[in-house]
Design a protein around this motif. Structure first.
Motif, mmCIF file in Angstrom:
data_model
loop_
_atom_site.group_PDB
_atom_site.id
_atom_site.type_symbol
_atom_site.label_atom_id
_atom_site.label_comp_id
_atom_site.label_asym_id
_atom_site.label_seq_id
_atom_site.Cartn_x
_atom_site.Cartn_y
_atom_site.Cartn_z
ATOM 1 N N GLY A 1 9.241 8.535 -11.767
ATOM 2 C CA GLY A 1 8.708 9.817 -12.234
ATOM 3 C C GLY A 1 9.747 10.918 -12.290
ATOM 4 N N ILE A 2 11.012 10.549 -12.237
ATOM 5 C CA ILE A 2 12.090 11.543 -12.254
ATOM 6 C C ILE A 2 12.441 11.916 -13.691
ATOM 7 C CG2 ILE A 2 14.508 11.970 -11.656
ATOM 8 C CD1 ILE A 2 13.970 10.017 -9.230
ATOM 9 N N TYR A 3 12.862 10.934 -14.487
ATOM 10 C CA TYR A 3 13.219 11.236 -15.874
ATOM 11 C C TYR A 3 11.959 11.251 -16.710
ATOM 12 C CZ TYR A 3 15.045 10.996 -20.560
ATOM 13 O OH TYR A 3 15.281 11.254 -21.890
ATOM 14 N N ARG A 4 11.680 12.404 -17.317
ATOM 15 C CA ARG A 4 10.435 12.609 -18.056
ATOM 16 C C ARG A 4 10.659 12.726 -19.562
ATOM 17 N NH1 ARG A 4 6.183 14.777 -14.224
ATOM 18 N NH2 ARG A 4 6.928 13.948 -12.254
ATOM 19 N N GLY A 5 11.899 12.518 -20.007
ATOM 20 C CA GLY A 5 12.197 12.551 -21.435
ATOM 21 C C GLY A 5 12.356 13.958 -21.974
ATOM 22 N N VAL B 1 18.042 4.238 -15.930
ATOM 23 C CA VAL B 1 17.019 4.918 -16.734
ATOM 24 C C VAL B 1 15.641 4.372 -16.376
ATOM 25 C CG1 VAL B 1 16.117 5.269 -19.068
ATOM 26 C CG2 VAL B 1 18.573 5.494 -18.647
ATOM 27 N N GLU B 2 15.514 3.056 -16.278
ATOM 28 C CA GLU B 2 14.226 2.447 -15.931
ATOM 29 C C GLU B 2 13.777 2.873 -14.540
ATOM 30 O OE1 GLU B 2 14.736 -1.761 -16.565
ATOM 31 O OE2 GLU B 2 14.915 -1.488 -18.743
ATOM 32 N N TRP B 3 14.722 2.911 -13.593
ATOM 33 C CA TRP B 3 14.389 3.353 -12.240
ATOM 34 C C TRP B 3 13.893 4.801 -12.259
ATOM 35 C CZ3 TRP B 3 16.961 7.423 -9.772
ATOM 36 C CH2 TRP B 3 16.498 7.702 -8.482
ATOM 37 N N ALA B 4 14.620 5.683 -12.959
ATOM 38 C CA ALA B 4 14.264 7.108 -12.989
ATOM 39 C C ALA B 4 12.916 7.329 -13.668
ATOM 40 C CB ALA B 4 15.363 7.907 -13.678
ATOM 41 N N ASP C 1 22.881 9.100 -20.606
ATOM 42 C CA ASP C 1 23.828 8.004 -20.863
ATOM 43 C C ASP C 1 23.991 7.125 -19.628
ATOM 44 O OD1 ASP C 1 25.301 9.723 -19.260
ATOM 45 O OD2 ASP C 1 27.012 9.867 -20.625
ATOM 46 N N TRP C 2 22.940 7.020 -18.825
ATOM 47 C CA TRP C 2 22.955 6.177 -17.644
ATOM 48 C C TRP C 2 22.788 4.718 -18.054
ATOM 49 C CZ3 TRP C 2 18.397 9.319 -15.204
ATOM 50 C CH2 TRP C 2 18.818 10.615 -14.922
#
Length: 194
Positions: A89-93, A82-85, A76-77
């Motif tokens: 390569g941090i947020y991978r879904g 979300v785009e930055w993460a 919920d960022w």
């Protein structure tokens, strides 16, 4: 039971992780030749989401390289975060559990979180994240980021199954990660996890 007291018909449901993984390679002490891979898999919203994002931003700016991988349903960022993460390569879904297992087997360490929010104190005090138990099956250090009264922090402190980080500040997690760079600490925690 500590919270509610004794009752004649009380049943205790113990937290149970999924089926134990097979053929897990032994933990490899980070030696500086590659980034330390830290995995978080779970809820990325509310207080947990804010904690994970704060840690991601802090680790992204460190001279010691940490590879923070976050798996779970959409956070919920803000769209910018979300785009930055994703770009970093941090947020991978979210990925199915059978695909997550090899990711976890390649981790150097895991992190689980419990809320520090005062309005969630009872929840943090009486619940136990099963992700902690799942992480321990991989024989890697587990950082337990939560208040000292939460059950996972208490279990980690009592059993060496994890490293409790009982400050709400992401910088305390960074301090815990730096502890893992010492061979004795990195050896102690996987042994405790197993």
């Amino acid at each position: 039971k500590e919270f509610l007291g004794s009752h004649s018909n009380a049943v205790t449901l113990l937290p149970c992780p999924g089926q134990a993984p097979k053929d897990i390679p032994p933990a490899r002490m980070p030696d500086g030749s590659r980034p330390v891979r830290l995995i978080y898999a779970g809820t990325i919203s509310g207080d947990y989401g804010r904690m994970v994002l704060a840690l991601a931003k802090l680790l992204a700016d460190q001279p010691t390289k940490f590879e923070f991988q976050v798996y779970g349903p959409p956070p919920d960022w803000s769209q910018t975060d979300v785009e930055w993460a994703k770009a970093a390569g941090i947020y991978r879904g979210f990925i199915p559990h059978d695909q997550l297992r090899p990711v976890m087997a390649a981790a150097d360490a895991f992190i689980t979180v419990m809320s520090f929010e005062s309005q969630l104190k009872i929840m943090s005090r009486v619940s136990f994240t099963t992700k902690f138990l799942e992480y321990t099956q991989y024989g890697r250090p587990v950082l337990v980021w939560g208040p000292d009264y939460c059950q996972p922090s208490r279990v980690a402190a009592a059993t060496d199954a994890g490293l409790p980080i009982t400050s709400p500040h992401a910088s305390a997690v960074l301090g815990g990660l730096k502890q893992l760079l010492h061979p004795a600490e990195y050896t102690r925690l996987p042994n405790g996890a197993m």
